[in-house]
Design an enzyme around this catalytic site. Sequence first.
Site, mmCIF file in Angstrom:
data_model
loop_
_atom_site.group_PDB
_atom_site.id
_atom_site.type_symbol
_atom_site.label_atom_id
_atom_site.label_comp_id
_atom_site.label_asym_id
_atom_site.label_seq_id
_atom_site.Cartn_x
_atom_site.Cartn_y
_atom_site.Cartn_z
ATOM 1 N N SER A 44 13.237 -0.742 0.383
ATOM 2 C CA SER A 44 14.672 -0.463 0.326
ATOM 3 C C SER A 44 15.041 0.695 1.245
ATOM 4 O O SER A 44 16.145 0.740 1.750
ATOM 5 C CB SER A 44 15.129 -0.223 -1.104
ATOM 6 O OG SER A 44 14.196 0.559 -1.775
ATOM 7 N N ASP A 158 3.823 0.048 -10.283
ATOM 8 C CA ASP A 158 4.345 -1.144 -9.611
ATOM 9 C C ASP A 158 3.187 -2.003 -9.092
ATOM 10 O O ASP A 158 3.196 -2.475 -7.959
ATOM 11 C CB ASP A 158 5.300 -0.745 -8.483
ATOM 12 C CG ASP A 158 6.209 -1.908 -8.069
ATOM 13 O OD1 ASP A 158 6.286 -2.906 -8.820
ATOM 14 O OD2 ASP A 158 6.830 -1.823 -6.997
ATOM 15 N N ASP A 176 1.769 1.168 -1.847
ATOM 16 C CA ASP A 176 3.117 1.403 -2.362
ATOM 17 C C ASP A 176 3.123 2.274 -3.614
ATOM 18 O O ASP A 176 3.275 1.784 -4.740
ATOM 19 C CB ASP A 176 3.859 0.077 -2.619
ATOM 20 C CG ASP A 176 5.355 0.347 -2.698
ATOM 21 O OD1 ASP A 176 5.741 1.535 -2.773
ATOM 22 O OD2 ASP A 176 6.143 -0.614 -2.690
#
Length: 519
Positions: A44, A158, A176
Amino acid sequence: MTPTPTNHINRTPKQQTTELQQPQPSAKKTANDFIFGKTLGDGSFSTVYLAKEVHTKKEFAIKVCDKSHIIREKKQQYILREKEALNMLVNDPYFVKLYCTFHDDRKLYFVLTYAKNGDLLQLIKRLGSLDMKLTQYYTCELVIALEALKAKGIIHRDLKPENILLDENFNILITDFGSTKILKQEPLINNTDQSQSEQVPRRRNSFVGTANYVSPELLTDKLTTHACDLWALGCVIYQMLTGKLCFLAGSDHLIFNKILNRQYEYPDNFSNVASDLIDKLLVIEADQRLGASDSVPYASIRNHPFFDDVIWDNIGGMPPSDSLEKVILDKNEEGDEKDCFEKAEPGLNNRQMARLVGLSMDSSESTLIYDGSVESLNLDNNQTKNGKEDKRKNIADLTPIQIETRLSMQRRSSKYHDLVEGNLILKQGLLDKKKGIRPRRRMFLLTLGPHIYYVDPQTMVLKGQIPWTEDLRVEVKHFRKFDIVTPNRTYLLEDPEGYALQWQQDIEDVHEFYFNKKP
Ligand code: ADE
């Protein structure tokens, strides 16, 4: 084979690939030390590019984060945590390694291991599902990785197949860490119901991660413990073996309902030992999950019969599977992706190449040039006619008289002057504009106003302009490709010369001048 005693868990002998990849030790790196190639992933507020270090020719994945976007969205903490977690894991196998970070006035750069074989989701999609042997192998690597996270007080939050990358030997590299929580010795909340087994504090948090893998406690009481990652592990094992998401529904809300009700099913003939392991990880009460209460994490997972024939010390090297051979063969047939740099190289030396993709990264070069002659209004060119490095001048420094002088020169010598309604052209260049199947080559003219006009260079007809509002933004996809995003339309553009980043920078400079903020 029986499992090894688990009181003392041996770490695997997996070799670190990192030394080979180490970027040249030197002073702080800049974007000009790398050639940027294709986009590997989009987040994002970041994009990951394949990049080659100019001096060593070594490949890295560089995560480029947009500073203004991070500040606007107040995500500074996420970036800091990601960097901190990656730094804590540099010597552990099964994680992407952070080699260095640097920044310029607009972007932050994380130089990471390049995982050559994509991610686990791609592998699952390619094979339909993974066989028991391969699933067992990847689960072992994941368990070892989760043990390292637990030992360091890092909760990934995540974990999912897209974030499990595969290196050149098809070993996992977890990536990530943007949603990561790092547990430190801070005051506990809910101390009274703190489970005995949980050695670290639990805190309240907002929802992070991905709906399909989120654990029930994050949805209900918003408590984060290491057991969040154990829940996600259960979902990932399910997905490896079935090829399907464990919790799938038409909306996040329906997915959450399924998670809270433990609503998932196994296909016919599903392995009992595998379903038993998954069921023991997908337990609603976080502290009842397999491994969550281990005094030696994650001994109880290692001891599960799913791993009965595993020699934990032997994990490493190449995963055992005939099906992987097919994947490797297919990949070889697809050709070598190094092409993505080679195509950009002809005629340019490494230094120029670094400029080509990173030229806008150096703050001294990041503003616009207005040296008064129409030919040199192409802002991509930092060289003046006498070969000296041009001192770029900021748009805000232009006085009304200077603008008038330049306009009068433009009027006399630019064939585009009448088409741009008398606005001063700041930059011009041929771009391929994609609409329908066939891209059209157009002369793009960035002018004061602000405007972006485009003209058919053959017929000299003004074809249109990109409506410029406060919401306009530029997204670079590749060193040649970029999109100009407006509320009603996204313009897909390609610079055949490969200066997409420079277009982005110049448009952003003009935007900032008019709207007092970066797009
Ligand atoms: N996509 C996102 N990060 C990546 C990495 N480090 N290597 C390869 N592909 C990636």
